[in-house]
Write a protein that holds these residues in place. Sequence first.
Motif, PDB file in Angstrom:
ATOM      1  N   PRO A  83      -0.455  29.473 -11.540  1.00  8.62           N
ATOM      2  CA  PRO A  83      -0.409  28.386 -12.528  1.00  8.62           C
ATOM      3  C   PRO A  83       0.907  28.383 -13.304  1.00  8.62           C
ATOM      4  O   PRO A  83       1.630  29.384 -13.357  1.00  8.62           O
ATOM      5  CB  PRO A  83      -1.580  28.721 -13.450  1.00  8.62           C
ATOM      6  N   LEU A  84       1.186  27.246 -13.911  1.00 13.23           N
ATOM      7  CA  LEU A  84       2.334  27.107 -14.802  1.00 13.23           C
ATOM      8  C   LEU A  84       1.850  27.318 -16.227  1.00 13.23           C
ATOM      9  O   LEU A  84       0.888  26.687 -16.670  1.00 13.23           O
ATOM     10  CB  LEU A  84       2.944  25.715 -14.662  1.00 13.23           C
ATOM     11  N   SER A  85       2.513  28.224 -16.941  1.00 14.47           N
ATOM     12  CA  SER A  85       2.168  28.441 -18.342  1.00 14.47           C
ATOM     13  C   SER A  85       3.438  28.314 -19.179  1.00 14.47           C
ATOM     14  O   SER A  85       4.432  27.745 -18.725  1.00 14.47           O
ATOM     15  CB  SER A  85       1.492  29.801 -18.534  1.00 14.47           C
ATOM     16  N   VAL A  86       3.400  28.835 -20.390  1.00 15.53           N
ATOM     17  CA  VAL A  86       4.535  28.639 -21.289  1.00 15.53           C
ATOM     18  C   VAL A  86       4.863  29.939 -22.007  1.00 15.53           C
ATOM     19  O   VAL A  86       3.975  30.665 -22.455  1.00 15.53           O
ATOM     20  CB  VAL A  86       4.232  27.514 -22.309  1.00 15.53           C
ATOM     21  N   GLY A  87       6.163  30.248 -22.068  1.00  9.80           N
ATOM     22  CA  GLY A  87       6.635  31.360 -22.876  1.00  9.80           C
ATOM     23  C   GLY A  87       6.867  30.898 -24.306  1.00  9.80           C
ATOM     24  O   GLY A  87       6.553  29.759 -24.665  1.00  9.80           O
ATOM     25  N   ARG A  88       7.454  31.764 -25.111  1.00  8.15           N
ATOM     26  CA  ARG A  88       7.542  31.454 -26.540  1.00  8.15           C
ATOM     27  C   ARG A  88       8.540  30.351 -26.871  1.00  8.15           C
ATOM     28  O   ARG A  88       8.560  29.856 -28.001  1.00  8.15           O
ATOM     29  CB  ARG A  88       7.881  32.714 -27.331  1.00  8.15           C
ATOM     30  N   GLU A  89       9.375  29.920 -25.913  1.00  6.60           N
ATOM     31  CA  GLU A  89      10.384  28.909 -26.217  1.00  6.60           C
ATOM     32  C   GLU A  89       9.984  27.502 -25.793  1.00  6.60           C
ATOM     33  O   GLU A  89      10.816  26.593 -25.796  1.00  6.60           O
ATOM     34  CB  GLU A  89      11.719  29.298 -25.574  1.00  6.60           C
ATOM     35  N   GLY A  90       8.721  27.299 -25.418  1.00  4.48           N
ATOM     36  CA  GLY A  90       8.244  25.962 -25.085  1.00  4.48           C
ATOM     37  C   GLY A  90       7.523  25.330 -26.262  1.00  4.48           C
ATOM     38  O   GLY A  90       6.948  26.018 -27.114  1.00  4.48           O
ATOM     39  N   MET A  91       7.536  24.003 -26.314  1.00  2.00           N
ATOM     40  CA  MET A  91       6.878  23.296 -27.407  1.00  2.00           C
ATOM     41  C   MET A  91       5.396  23.639 -27.495  1.00  2.00           C
ATOM     42  O   MET A  91       4.843  23.787 -28.592  1.00  2.00           O
ATOM     43  CB  MET A  91       7.057  21.781 -27.235  1.00  2.00           C
ATOM     44  N   THR A  92       4.729  23.798 -26.348  1.00  5.00           N
ATOM     45  CA  THR A  92       3.303  24.100 -26.372  1.00  5.00           C
ATOM     46  C   THR A  92       3.030  25.412 -27.091  1.00  5.00           C
ATOM     47  O   THR A  92       2.038  25.548 -27.816  1.00  5.00           O
ATOM     48  CB  THR A  92       2.732  24.160 -24.949  1.00  5.00           C
ATOM     49  N   SER A  93       3.898  26.398 -26.901  1.00  3.84           N
ATOM     50  CA  SER A  93       3.741  27.680 -27.583  1.00  3.84           C
ATOM     51  C   SER A  93       3.884  27.514 -29.091  1.00  3.84           C
ATOM     52  O   SER A  93       3.111  28.080 -29.874  1.00  3.84           O
ATOM     53  CB  SER A  93       4.776  28.682 -27.062  1.00  3.84           C
TER      54      SER A  93
END
Length: 328
Positions: free
Chosen positions: A218-228
Amino acid sequence: MIPSLFRPIVRGALLAAGLALTPAPALAQSYPVEVANCFETARFTGPPKRPMVHDVNMTQTMLDLGLADRLVAVSGIAGAERHLIAPPGIVAALPQLPDRAPTLEAVLSADPDFLFAGWSYGFNEARGLTPARLAEMGVATYTLRESCIRIGPREPIGMETLYADLLALGRIFGIADRAEAMVADFRRRVAAVTRLTGTAAQRPRVMYCDDCHTDAAPLSVGREGMTSLLMELAGGRNIFDDIANSYVRVSWEEMARRDPQWIIVSDHRIPAEAAIRYLLSAPQLADVEAVRKRQFIVLTYAEQTPSTRNVDALERMARTLHPELFTP
């Protein structure tokens, strides 16, 4: 050019929706203007006359800024039009190119003088679609601030990252007052949320999950994405906040090990229902708390990537993660 044929249609749709079409007064803002553009400064001697935008989130931003009738082309929204929010008829009338990932040639076919896009949101070295190449062709660009991390280190993600985009677009298009009013409203609403979530006794573990409908990573998000950032402001904690990047592929095994209590499911081209069905049926996820308790938050693409819909998403996420902090 073909896109120009759509301009009367867009204008007619705006009139039917009762929206004012009178452009901002010519003297409302003086030119030239300069705006920060990733790691450079861009200079504009006047508002773009033939602007183009790529991807759903940036298209939503242009719609919310009242710029629909100026667009000569939109790309990257095919299959996701239903998620764009606008008065009736506006989205259907957008002069859309069919390319989800346009080439330089496809962009130039629309004869734009400006493109709003981002790295991994349209700009791509392999396809030859870059700000530098477009500049050689006489096309100015503005790059989504969040995406600048794809080509170099930028400041840590914050709501100021989004606000910088909105204020820059306001200056570029001669609608600075409109953009400033929008940002002021967003600041007020974000502050109202964080005043409450900042008092939360616990911060639940949250995962963002895209492409979550198959066994593939899956695609997730690290701390530098807007979702985070939205997770943090809403009173949660991103289980992948140790990854100093924006959107990244992760493994199901690592996701299960980190055991999210809530899963944010992307509702984009693949319906969220398909992802939730997979998550509930995958044996390797049976012990994940969010799966056991069926704790899912559904966000559209424009809500979870940088756009004018981020604050709507934040308010909903905060109420979901911390209902005890919000009065009905």
